[in-house]
Design an enzyme around this catalytic site. Structure first.
Site, PDB file in Angstrom:
ATOM      1  N   TRP A 372       0.847  -1.178  -0.070  1.00 44.98           N
ATOM      2  CA  TRP A 372      -0.096   0.064  -0.037  1.00 44.98           C
ATOM      3  C   TRP A 372       0.739   1.440   0.007  1.00 44.98           C
ATOM      4  O   TRP A 372       0.361   2.355  -0.276  1.00 44.98           O
ATOM      5  CB  TRP A 372      -0.926  -0.009   1.211  1.00 44.98           C
ATOM      6  CG  TRP A 372      -0.182   0.180   2.388  1.00 44.98           C
ATOM      7  CD1 TRP A 372       0.977  -0.355   2.980  1.00 44.98           C
ATOM      8  CD2 TRP A 372      -0.663   1.279   3.545  1.00 44.98           C
ATOM      9  NE1 TRP A 372       1.110   0.394   4.139  1.00 44.98           N
ATOM     10  CE2 TRP A 372       0.241   1.033   4.652  1.00 44.98           C
ATOM     11  CE3 TRP A 372      -1.609   2.136   3.808  1.00 44.98           C
ATOM     12  CZ2 TRP A 372       0.004   1.866   5.831  1.00 44.98           C
ATOM     13  CZ3 TRP A 372      -1.946   2.882   4.900  1.00 44.98           C
ATOM     14  CH2 TRP A 372      -0.830   2.788   5.801  1.00 44.98           C
ATOM     15  N   ASP A 373       2.176   1.208   0.268  1.00 45.95           N
ATOM     16  CA  ASP A 373       3.072   2.079   0.388  1.00 45.95           C
ATOM     17  C   ASP A 373       2.959   3.302  -0.912  1.00 45.95           C
ATOM     18  O   ASP A 373       2.954   4.188  -1.090  1.00 45.95           O
ATOM     19  CB  ASP A 373       4.552   1.961   0.477  1.00 45.95           C
ATOM     20  CG  ASP A 373       4.820   0.895   1.471  1.00 45.95           C
ATOM     21  OD1 ASP A 373       3.911   0.153   1.755  1.00 45.95           O
ATOM     22  OD2 ASP A 373       5.821   1.081   2.190  1.00 45.95           O
ATOM     23  N   GLU A 502       0.310  -2.441  12.745  1.00 48.65           N
ATOM     24  CA  GLU A 502       0.576  -3.995  12.753  1.00 48.65           C
ATOM     25  C   GLU A 502       0.706  -4.662  14.141  1.00 48.65           C
ATOM     26  O   GLU A 502       1.315  -5.701  14.246  1.00 48.65           O
ATOM     27  CB  GLU A 502       1.682  -4.364  11.750  1.00 48.65           C
ATOM     28  CG  GLU A 502       1.382  -3.933  10.246  1.00 48.65           C
ATOM     29  CD  GLU A 502       2.654  -4.338   9.351  1.00 48.65           C
ATOM     30  OE1 GLU A 502       3.799  -4.204  10.108  1.00 48.65           O
ATOM     31  OE2 GLU A 502       2.342  -4.388   8.120  1.00 48.65           O
ATOM     32  N   LYS A 615       2.029   0.777  16.628  1.00 44.79           N
ATOM     33  CA  LYS A 615       3.090   0.692  16.042  1.00 44.79           C
ATOM     34  C   LYS A 615       3.404   1.906  15.474  1.00 44.79           C
ATOM     35  O   LYS A 615       4.396   2.608  15.067  1.00 44.79           O
ATOM     36  CB  LYS A 615       3.349  -0.512  15.163  1.00 44.79           C
ATOM     37  CG  LYS A 615       4.762  -0.470  14.181  1.00 44.79           C
ATOM     38  CD  LYS A 615       4.715  -1.616  13.414  1.00 44.79           C
ATOM     39  CE  LYS A 615       5.973  -1.919  12.407  1.00 44.79           C
ATOM     40  NZ  LYS A 615       5.962  -3.139  11.526  1.00 44.79           N
TER      41      LYS A 615
END
Length: 784
Positions: A372-373, A502, A615
């Site tokens: 998805w970056d 995550e 995170k």
């Protein structure tokens, strides 16, 4: 993350310079000096091909989209788990070139090196190494080597090798090699992967050397894909082409070489132009590869090295004309921004058949997978600066819709498409579904990037040809994955998904996922309505092609109206999911410092998942992307809360927090976050740059300036600005494209100036002011 590091390289706004060769820095520097054009990628290894060990260097040459597959081993496989891996494969190395100087071989490990510099010229897109080498016998030679991966010819790399004897005359011999016994460094670059690829994965089909050319063709053992590569060579003396040459050849099982010698007088320069070509059977029939490579090499020879250098500089000049972000008052930050933007533009796939890996084409990290970056971090940069490249990356997603449809069926959805979390060929490659397939938000991420492209570019034809189909198919999955839950007053709930964060997996009603799903549905409704009113024939074709009925949007509208979001009344914030506030508070002091950034490597997942911490940016990311749906006070309350619980263990996090901090007036905090992002890779804050770039963070630094400090948003088809300037800067300037018009924005401590550079008209908002500029040179000034 160590943010107190001193700059690794001298501060030069347009260059990255290595001033001495030190083997302990070699692996990292191979990434720093990596080159690419979106198709070919090559690491910054030396032409001498030094025999470094697995911890010191990695010879890397890659073609975007070319992968090897292995059977994935599971202790207990789930239904629908991927059975075959996809790993970007390290390909034969043709860069290796040795120079024998009157019977002594040039070797930086031997003799004496003076005036050494290796420079990445970011403004020109060229890597240069220059030095003076004194051999053990005292012969002094000036050596200059230029390297580029061509933007003029996507299959071509050029090495231009200049040699000048300074205190002797004699024979100069060039030895050019083709090494085919190559392998991935999987155990180093992807240590948690146990299925490989290990060892040599290409079976040779053909290899030859003849006159000034070499050629290789090989097929992978697993994926059965064929790669072809070759090189051709031209020799010059004092800028005159040497036509009569005697080329020698030597062919072994896994190596071929050709060599040529020429007499050279003291002070005379001999230059070898080496043209390297790569292609694969992904682009043409296997039986066409040899002819194609030979023709490309001949064409490159005809163009000549000087032409390829000239075109490279012209291409980069045109890129920087639009994409450059100029900062007055901090040259270190300026250098970092140039470095980040350079790696972004060179890594993006441009052919419509390939995407952009999280590491670009700079290394083997993450197996070369697309995530998805691309859509959430890189595409916004390209949409505003290089819309044609952005469209090609969207084309890749359109081209893999059929695989996404197949994946949706595996997950139990009878309609629609579910894009893979990580992939190269369009199929899911994530082996751990809680951190992979469960990240359903990938659908909405792609839809968001597509919608942003349509709003910024005004490309209605793309909506008709491809965009509407993507929006409809992604929306269909959202309409099936959840339910109107009686226990939530009939609100639409989506359970057992993982959001961007995550450390919190398989949760119910992840805020980011629900928000992005709703807006995906809203965009799909808008697309269908537009086609129904303006292009009914296109809608009719779509209805037939994908068995779509316009009545489906009734359900979509219900979901849009009744989407559920977890809410904490006491703190008046949106928790990341239904269970987030119930989890045990995180106590960082109980975690040894050396383990804090690597929790999954040091603790059982259940230990991590039971704690209330994050995170990376999750809910906050959603509020940035759709800031128009929240009040400033809402965003502030949530930002303050997530500041307390976010660990920023992902390179994708700090840039987002900095953007949101700008939005709510926390400018000093925003700059602190920005500073952690701007030189993250250049100064190797995470000590893992050797495995490849962090493309998302690199793009995030552009967003931090343009979307953060300048407050750029394109929402509801309105372009908005909210400019501020950090106290550390005197001025900053950038340019963006909007519906074909190029707008320059200059922000100083006193004012923000908006000026049309190219184009006829642009409309935008600053607060409640609606401004329209007409024609080149027209400008507006806002006091700040």
């Amino acid at each position: 993350m160590d943010t107190d590091k001193r700059p690794i390289y001298p501060i030069q706004v347009w260059d990255i310079t290595e001033t001495e060769f030190d083997i302990k820095n070699n692996y990292r520097n191979e990434t720093t000096f990596a080159l690419s054009n979106g198709y070919i990628g090559t690491r910054g290894t030396f032409e001498e091909a030094y025999d470094f060990d697995i911890d010191t260097g990695l010879e890397g040459n890659f073609v975007n989209g070319f992968y090897e597959s292995e059977k994935i081993r599971y202790g207990e496989a789930n239904f629908g788990s991927p059975l075959l891996s996809q790993s970007l494969l390290n390909l034969p190395n043709l860069k290796e070139t040795h120079v024998i100087l009157a019977d002594e071989k040039f070797d930086m490990m031997d003799g004496t090196v003076e005036e050494y510099e290796r420079v990445l010229h970011m403004k020109e897109g060229i890597l240069e190494r220059k030095l003076i080498w004194t051999s053990p016998k005292g012969k002094k030679t000036r050596i200059q080597i230029l390297r580029l991966v061509s933007f003029a010819r996507k299959n071509i790399m050029l090495i231009s090798y200049r040699v000048t004897p300074l205190n002797y005359s004699g024979e100069i011999q060039f030895v050019s090699k083709m090494q085919t016994d190559v392998e991935n460094h999987t155990r180093k670059t992807n240590p948690i992967v146990d299925y490989g690829p290990f060892g040599r994965r290409l079976n040779p089909d053909k290899m030859w050397a003849k006159n000034n050319k070499m050629y290789y063709e090989g097929t992978t053992k697993g994926s059965q894909l064929t790669v072809a590569c070759g090189s051709s060579h031209v020799l010059w003396k004092n800028n005159d082409l040497i036509k009569e040459l005697s080329w020698q050849k030597d062919i072994k099982e896994m190596m071929a070489e050709i060599s040529v010698s020429v007499e050279c007088e003291q002070g005379t320069t001999v230059k070898l132009d080496k043209f390297i070509c790569y292609s694969t059977a992904l682009d043409m029939g296997k039986n066409e590869l040899e002819t194609f490579v030979n023709k490309e090499l001949e064409a490159a020879e005809t163009d000549g090295g000087l032409y390829l250098e000239k075109y490279q500089k012209e291409y980069m000049e045109s890129f920087w004309k639009i994409a450059d972000v100029e900062i007055k008052g901090n040259e270190a930050v300026q250098q970092g921004i140039h470095f980040n933007l350079y790696h972004i533009i060179q890594a993006a796939g441009r052919d419509g058949h390939t995407g952009m890996g999280a590491k670009g084409l700079s290394g083997e990290g993450y197996e070369g997978h697309y995530f998805w970056d691309t859509e959430m971090y890189v595409l916004p940069v390209l949409i505003y600066t290089e819309p044609e490249v952005a469209k090609k990356l969207l084309d890749y997603r359109y081209g893999t819709l059929d695989q996404a449809r197949e994946r949706a069926r595996i997950l139990g959805h009878m309609k629609g498409a579910l894009y893979p979390w990580r992939t190269i060929n369009g199929a899911e490659a994530s082996t751990y579904y809680p951190l992979g397939t469960a990240q359903y938000h990938i659908n909405a991420d792609i839809a968001y990037a597509l919608s942003l492209y349509l709003q910024v570019s005004g490309d209605v034809e793309y909506l008709k040809e491809k965009g509407a189909e993507i929006l409809i198919e992604t929306a269909r999955v959202w309409a099936d994955v959840g339910s109107f839950a009686e226990c939530k007053d009939g609100r639409y709930c989506i359970c057992d998904v993982t959001g961007p964060d995550e450390y919190n997996v398989l949760v119910d009603n992840n805020f980011y996922t629900n928000l992005m799903a709703r807006e995906n549905l809203r965009d799909a409704v808008g697309a269908v309505s537009y086609l129904n009113e303006n292009a009914p024939e296109v809608l009719s074709r779509l209805e037939e092609k994908i068995d779509f009925s316009i009545e489906e949007i009734e359900m979509w509208n219900q979901i849009i109206e009744k989407m559920y979001f977890p809410y904490d009344e006491k703190r008046q914030i949106y928790p990341m999911d239904d269970g987030f506030m119930m989890r045990k508070p995180w106590d960082e002091s109980k975690i040894p410092p050396e383990k804090r950034a690597w929790l999954y490597e040091n603790y059982h997942p259940l230990f991590i998942m039971r704690h209330r911490m994050s995170k990376q940016a999750d809910a906050i990311l959603g509020m940035y992307l759709h800031s128009n749906l929240f009040t400033e006070e809402e965003i502030r309350r949530n930002y303050d809360f997530y500041q307390e619980v976010t660990l920023h263990h992902s390179s994708l996090s700090t840039c987002i927090f900095g953007i949101v901090a700008c939005d709510i007036g926390y400018l000093d905090e925003a700059y602190k976050y920005f500073s952690q992002s701007a030189r993250m890779d250049l100064d190797d804050y995470h000590n893992n740059f050797y495995a490849g770039i962090h493309a998302a963070n690199m793009a995030g630094t552009w967003q931090a300036i343009v979307n953060g400090f300048a407050g750029v948003r394109c929402q509801d088809s309105k372009l908005r600005f909210k400019p501020v300037i950090p106290k550390e800067w005197e001025e900053y300037r950038f340019r963006i494209k909007r519906k074909g018009t190029l707008l320059e924005v200059t922000v100083s401590k006193q004012e923000a100036r908006f000026k049309i550079i190219e184009g006829d008209r642009i409309n935008f908002w600053i607060g409640e002011k609606n401004i329209t500029l007409k024609g080149e040179g027209d400008q507006y000034v806002e006091k700040i």
